[in-house]
Design a protein around this motif. Structure first.
Motif, PDB file in Angstrom:
ATOM      1  N   SER A 195       0.828  -1.209   0.000  1.00 32.53           N
ATOM      2  CA  SER A 195       0.000   0.000   0.000  1.00 32.53           C
ATOM      3  C   SER A 195       0.857   1.251   0.000  1.00 32.53           C
ATOM      4  O   SER A 195       1.926   1.277   0.595  1.00 32.53           O
ATOM      5  N   TYR A 196       0.358   2.303  -0.622  1.00 36.36           N
ATOM      6  CA  TYR A 196       1.071   3.581  -0.652  1.00 36.36           C
ATOM      7  C   TYR A 196       0.835   4.294   0.661  1.00 36.36           C
ATOM      8  O   TYR A 196       0.104   5.273   0.720  1.00 36.36           O
ATOM      9  N   ASN A 197       1.478   3.801   1.693  1.00 36.29           N
ATOM     10  CA  ASN A 197       1.178   4.312   3.019  1.00 36.29           C
ATOM     11  C   ASN A 197       2.432   4.926   3.584  1.00 36.29           C
ATOM     12  O   ASN A 197       2.851   4.627   4.682  1.00 36.29           O
ATOM     13  N   TYR A 198       3.113   5.789   2.830  1.00 33.30           N
ATOM     14  CA  TYR A 198       4.483   6.152   3.134  1.00 33.30           C
ATOM     15  C   TYR A 198       4.690   6.700   4.523  1.00 33.30           C
ATOM     16  O   TYR A 198       5.653   6.362   5.178  1.00 33.30           O
ATOM     17  N   LEU A 199       3.784   7.553   5.008  1.00 35.26           N
ATOM     18  CA  LEU A 199       3.999   8.106   6.341  1.00 35.26           C
ATOM     19  C   LEU A 199       3.170   7.408   7.395  1.00 35.26           C
ATOM     20  O   LEU A 199       3.137   7.855   8.533  1.00 35.26           O
ATOM     21  N   GLY A 200       2.501   6.347   7.043  1.00 35.06           N
ATOM     22  CA  GLY A 200       1.776   5.601   8.055  1.00 35.06           C
ATOM     23  C   GLY A 200       0.493   6.242   8.517  1.00 35.06           C
ATOM     24  O   GLY A 200       0.047   5.986   9.625  1.00 35.06           O
ATOM     25  N   PHE A 201      -0.130   7.097   7.684  1.00 34.30           N
ATOM     26  CA  PHE A 201      -1.365   7.742   8.101  1.00 34.30           C
ATOM     27  C   PHE A 201      -2.603   6.891   7.872  1.00 34.30           C
ATOM     28  O   PHE A 201      -3.707   7.327   8.164  1.00 34.30           O
ATOM     29  N   ALA A 202      -2.445   5.692   7.321  1.00 37.26           N
ATOM     30  CA  ALA A 202      -3.612   4.842   7.120  1.00 37.26           C
ATOM     31  C   ALA A 202      -3.901   4.130   8.430  1.00 37.26           C
ATOM     32  O   ALA A 202      -3.499   3.000   8.650  1.00 37.26           O
ATOM     33  N   GLU A 203      -4.579   4.808   9.339  1.00 37.35           N
ATOM     34  CA  GLU A 203      -4.902   4.194  10.609  1.00 37.35           C
ATOM     35  C   GLU A 203      -6.316   4.584  10.973  1.00 37.35           C
ATOM     36  O   GLU A 203      -6.787   5.642  10.586  1.00 37.35           O
ATOM     37  N   LYS A 204      -7.004   3.713  11.733  1.00 43.91           N
ATOM     38  CA  LYS A 204      -8.392   4.011  12.008  1.00 43.91           C
ATOM     39  C   LYS A 204      -8.591   4.597  13.395  1.00 43.91           C
ATOM     40  O   LYS A 204      -9.695   4.846  13.823  1.00 43.91           O
ATOM     41  N   SER A 205      -7.494   4.839  14.125  1.00 45.84           N
ATOM     42  CA  SER A 205      -7.629   5.498  15.420  1.00 45.84           C
ATOM     43  C   SER A 205      -6.480   6.468  15.528  1.00 45.84           C
ATOM     44  O   SER A 205      -5.475   6.325  14.859  1.00 45.84           O
ATOM     45  N   GLY A 206      -6.617   7.480  16.343  1.00 41.94           N
ATOM     46  CA  GLY A 206      -5.555   8.480  16.408  1.00 41.94           C
ATOM     47  C   GLY A 206      -6.151   9.848  16.155  1.00 41.94           C
ATOM     48  O   GLY A 206      -7.333   9.983  15.858  1.00 41.94           O
ATOM     49  N   PRO A 207      -5.339  10.897  16.257  1.00 44.33           N
ATOM     50  CA  PRO A 207      -5.891  12.252  16.136  1.00 44.33           C
ATOM     51  C   PRO A 207      -6.522  12.539  14.783  1.00 44.33           C
ATOM     52  O   PRO A 207      -7.572  13.194  14.713  1.00 44.33           O
ATOM     53  N   CYS A 208      -5.901  12.047  13.691  1.00 37.47           N
ATOM     54  CA  CYS A 208      -6.453  12.339  12.359  1.00 37.47           C
ATOM     55  C   CYS A 208      -7.820  11.693  12.193  1.00 37.47           C
ATOM     56  O   CYS A 208      -8.764  12.318  11.670  1.00 37.47           O
ATOM     57  N   ALA A 209      -7.951  10.446  12.651  1.00 43.43           N
ATOM     58  CA  ALA A 209      -9.220   9.751  12.475  1.00 43.43           C
ATOM     59  C   ALA A 209     -10.315  10.416  13.310  1.00 43.43           C
ATOM     60  O   ALA A 209     -11.457  10.568  12.859  1.00 43.43           O
ATOM     61  N   THR A 210      -9.959  10.839  14.533  1.00 47.96           N
ATOM     62  CA  THR A 210     -10.958  11.495  15.389  1.00 47.96           C
ATOM     63  C   THR A 210     -11.442  12.799  14.749  1.00 47.96           C
ATOM     64  O   THR A 210     -12.648  13.088  14.735  1.00 47.96           O
ATOM     65  N   ASP A 211     -10.485  13.571  14.205  1.00 41.64           N
ATOM     66  CA  ASP A 211     -10.893  14.821  13.548  1.00 41.64           C
ATOM     67  C   ASP A 211     -11.777  14.560  12.351  1.00 41.64           C
ATOM     68  O   ASP A 211     -12.743  15.290  12.099  1.00 41.64           O
ATOM     69  N   ALA A 212     -11.453  13.495  11.604  1.00 43.43           N
ATOM     70  CA  ALA A 212     -12.253  13.192  10.412  1.00 43.43           C
ATOM     71  C   ALA A 212     -13.675  12.795  10.817  1.00 43.43           C
ATOM     72  O   ALA A 212     -14.656  13.190  10.159  1.00 43.43           O
ATOM     73  N   ILE A 213     -13.806  12.050  11.913  1.00 40.80           N
ATOM     74  CA  ILE A 213     -15.146  11.656  12.366  1.00 40.80           C
ATOM     75  C   ILE A 213     -15.933  12.883  12.792  1.00 40.80           C
ATOM     76  O   ILE A 213     -17.133  13.016  12.500  1.00 40.80           O
ATOM     77  N   ASN A 214     -15.243  13.837  13.462  1.00 44.15           N
ATOM     78  CA  ASN A 214     -15.956  15.051  13.858  1.00 44.15           C
ATOM     79  C   ASN A 214     -16.395  15.854  12.650  1.00 44.15           C
ATOM     80  O   ASN A 214     -17.482  16.449  12.642  1.00 44.15           O
ATOM     81  N   ALA A 215     -15.548  15.871  11.620  1.00 44.38           N
ATOM     82  CA  ALA A 215     -15.929  16.584  10.399  1.00 44.38           C
ATOM     83  C   ALA A 215     -17.136  15.933   9.751  1.00 44.38           C
ATOM     84  O   ALA A 215     -18.033  16.617   9.233  1.00 44.38           O
ATOM     85  N   LEU A 216     -17.171  14.588   9.799  1.00 41.64           N
ATOM     86  CA  LEU A 216     -18.308  13.869   9.237  1.00 41.64           C
ATOM     87  C   LEU A 216     -19.575  14.248   9.989  1.00 41.64           C
ATOM     88  O   LEU A 216     -20.640  14.455   9.399  1.00 41.64           O
TER      89      LEU A 216
END
Lengths: 548, 92
Positions: free
Chosen positions: A172-193
């Motif tokens: 997978s093209y996951n170079y910086l490891g941001f493909a995760e389903k928990s963590g600050p990015c995922a929480t922010d994305a859920i709030n945006a949703l």
């Protein structure tokens, strides 16, 4: 050898060593120990001497060994013979036709679709189809779940056993490891949703731009422009469409586009759509490019000898099938000398290359304003979807008005935008720097070990895309299946995506891979490489992993 | 139905100490020999792309190859001495 970051240290210590000479090529460069917060990643960060230009552009493309080429042609010849035999059996109704058959022919219509590659698809691709297009059952992080599928009739149909295979993800093209389903990015994305829902239900120009307390689209573009050190940027919903629909906005009939021969199909589609004339130059060959530039300026249009309105050079930052990096300093020198424009597609390199993750511009240390049009995608390093174009404000304003994808495509979805904003903010903090360092360390370690073992690996030694060559189709399938049996999922590519001879396996290294995962993968590659004799290299001695 | 049900990486690590009796080391040599034959067969399958074909196609190709090679070998064995002798006679 491993410098672990202990939580007792409260400051960062930097130990510099001299850059490696040819004699001491195994010496590590330097050790950096960061103070760790709650992160338990053990890593060793290396700082390369940036001003050494020859070191940055160190690429290797070893020639195909003769016996490999002959055996590959022999394999394809035998597959072809058996393909003709099976087609004869199918057409004469001795064997049942398994693939999709166009029913229009029986009703007296002209056939609706005619693909001349279907011989290849029926007789070579379908036989080994189980190694391609595997469905996944979890988020594609460093380790993921693959659904297990079994075929009873040689890959014409599958049935799913219901189990999943846990595998290390090297595809997978996951170079910086941001493909995760928990963590600050995922929480922010859920709030945006929760704030804006999924779709904006309109195009960007009409009613599709979100702005309330968080100014999603505007904030994304400003953050991106600050990140890349350019004046302005614009983001689109799809990376492929960014290339294909925005090249017509900057090029038109009467222009000349000089593109590298290994450019992605999205760039080629955009060039064809724009109506400009295009010529290709040899891959990363600056002398060829200069010769073509001079010829274009001197001779002009082929028929009318009128001068070209403008000349655009289109290159990619990191080429995804070769792993090579474009020669940016020389390109900028050429561009300034002959007054041409430069369009750089940084799909695989933004976030992954450079000291601060800013891409090839950062890697070589040149001024970002020298590249006229910077393009990139969010799919690879930011764990999201979409593409962007960055450059001077006048250019971006022109694109805003004249681009097809801005006017007609629906705008980016809110959680997708928020994921990019969160990851961009994360990259500025020390945690993001750790990810970039970890990726660089992983890349260099993996590549060095592969090359030392005697495999042929293409590309620049700092690029996170690692193509390893396996020339024969049968060895490619055996490699893929054996790796999966050992719990490692890789992506192998064969004929239509690469040249006929150069079938390869392409590893995509990620910052989320630990040293242990890479060691597991290297052990497996070493074993399988010995079993099916993949050590083709004549420049480096073949060695087993235990001897290194 | 995958083609690789053979458990290749179940290795029995035998200790080659002088205390072992001869039949055990003999067994290990026989096992290594069979593994070598299996490896050779795998190389044949991989280099000629038979690995990707169905079993009846492998049988067909191998039969044809064996027939052609054996015919060539037989003709060489029967006719070559006579041809070489007549060539030497013709040129001397």
């Amino acid at each position: 050898m491993l410098a672990s970051s202990s939580s007792k240290l409260s400051h960062a210590t930097l130990v510099h060593r001299y850059p490696p000479s040819k004699l001491h090529s195994e010496e590590e460069m330097s050790d950096t120990v960061f103070s760790s917060d709650e992160n338990e990643m053990n890593y060793k960060c290396e700082n390369v001497a940036r001003k050494d230009d020859e070191n940055l552009q160190c690429e290797e493309f070893e020639e195909t060994p003769l016996y490999a080429a002959i055996l590959t042609y022999l394999s394809y010849a035998i597959l072809c013979l058996f393909g003709w035999l099976r087609d004869f059996l199918r057409n004469s109704n001795i064997e049942k036709k398994r693939g999709a058959v166009d029913p229009n022919a029986t009703l007296g219509f002209v056939p609706l679709y005619q693909s001349y590659e279907s011989f290849y698809t029926r007789n070579m691709y379908t036989r080994v189809r189980d190694i391609f297009n595997r469905p996944i059952a979890s988020v594609p992080g460093a380790q993921f779940e693959l659904t297990e599928r079994v075929s009873d009739d040689y890959n014409w149909t599958y049935r799913y056993t219901g189990k999943t295979i846990n595998a290390i993800n090297l595809g997978s093209y996951n170079y910086l490891g941001f493909a995760e389903k928990s963590g600050p990015c995922a929480t922010d994305a859920i709030n945006a949703l929760k704030t804006y829902g999924v779709s904006s239900c309109n195009t960007r120009i009409e009613l599709g731009m979100f702005q309330r307390t968080q100014r999603y689209h505007v904030e994304l573009e400003q953050l991106l422009a600050n990140f890349l050190h350019v004046e302005s940027s614009i983001a689109f919903g799809m990376g492929f469409a960014t290339n294909a629909l925005n090249i017509p906005a900057v090029a038109s009939k009467g222009d000349l586009i000089l593109s590298d021969e290994m450019n992605h199909i999205s760039l080629i589609l955009g060039m064809r759509l724009s109506g400009a004339s295009y010529r290709t130059f040899a891959h990363n060959d600056m002398k060829d490019l200069e010769a073509k530039l001079r010829a274009a300026i001197v001779h002009g249009h082929p028929r009318t000898q009128r001068p070209w309105k403008k000349i655009i050079i289109v290159v990619e930052g990191v080429y995804s099938m070769e792993g090579s990096i474009c020669r940016l300093p020389e390109l900028i020198a050429l561009k300034k000398k002959y007054k041409a424009y430069l369009y750089m597609d940084e799909a695989h390199s933004v976030g992954a290359m450079g000291k601060n993750g800013r891409g090839i511009v950062d890697y070589f240390g040149v001024d970002a304003n020298d590249v006229d049009i910077l393009m990139g995608t969010f799919t690879k390093s930011f764990g999201s979807a979409g593409g962007y174009i960055a450059g001077k404000k006048s250019l971006i304003d022109h694109i805003r008005v004249n681009s097809h994808s801005n006017t007609y495509a629906s705008s980016m979805s809110a959680p997708v935008v928020q994921q990019i904003i969160s990851s961009l903010r994360l990259l500025k903090r020390p945690e993001g720097q750790k990810r970039i360092c970890q990726l660089a360390d992983n890349t260099r370690y993996f590549r060095q070990k592969l090359v030392d073992m005697g495999f042929i690996v293409y590309g620049n030694k700092n690029s996170p895309v690692v193509p390893m060559l396996i020339y024969m189709p049968a060895r490619v399938t055996r490699f893929n299946r054996e790796m999966l049996r050992r719990g490692i999922a890789v992506v192998t590519v064969g004929f239509p995506a690469t040249k006929l001879l150069d079938a390869r396996v392409r590893f995509c290294i990620s910052a989320a891979h630990t040293r242990q995962m890479l060691d597991t993968a290297l052990t497996a590659i070493d074993e399988i490489g010995t079993d099916i004799s993949l050590r083709y290299s004549t420049r480096h001695k073949s060695r087993r992993l235990r001897e290194l | 139905m995958t083609l690789n049900d053979h458990p290749t990486f179940l290795r029995h690590k035998l200790s080659y100490t002088y205390k072992n009796c001869h039949w055990k080391t003999m067994l290990s040599y026989i096992r290594r020999f069979f593994k070598f034959i299996h490896w050779l067969y795998l190389q044949y399958l991989l280099n000629t792309a038979l690995y990707m074909l169905e079993p009846w196609e492998r049988l067909l190709f191998s039969t044809l190859l064996f027939a052609i090679l054996s015919t060539a070998l037989y003709s060489a064995l029967v006719f070559l001495p006579h041809h070489v002798r007549s060539m030497i006679q013709f040129y001397s």
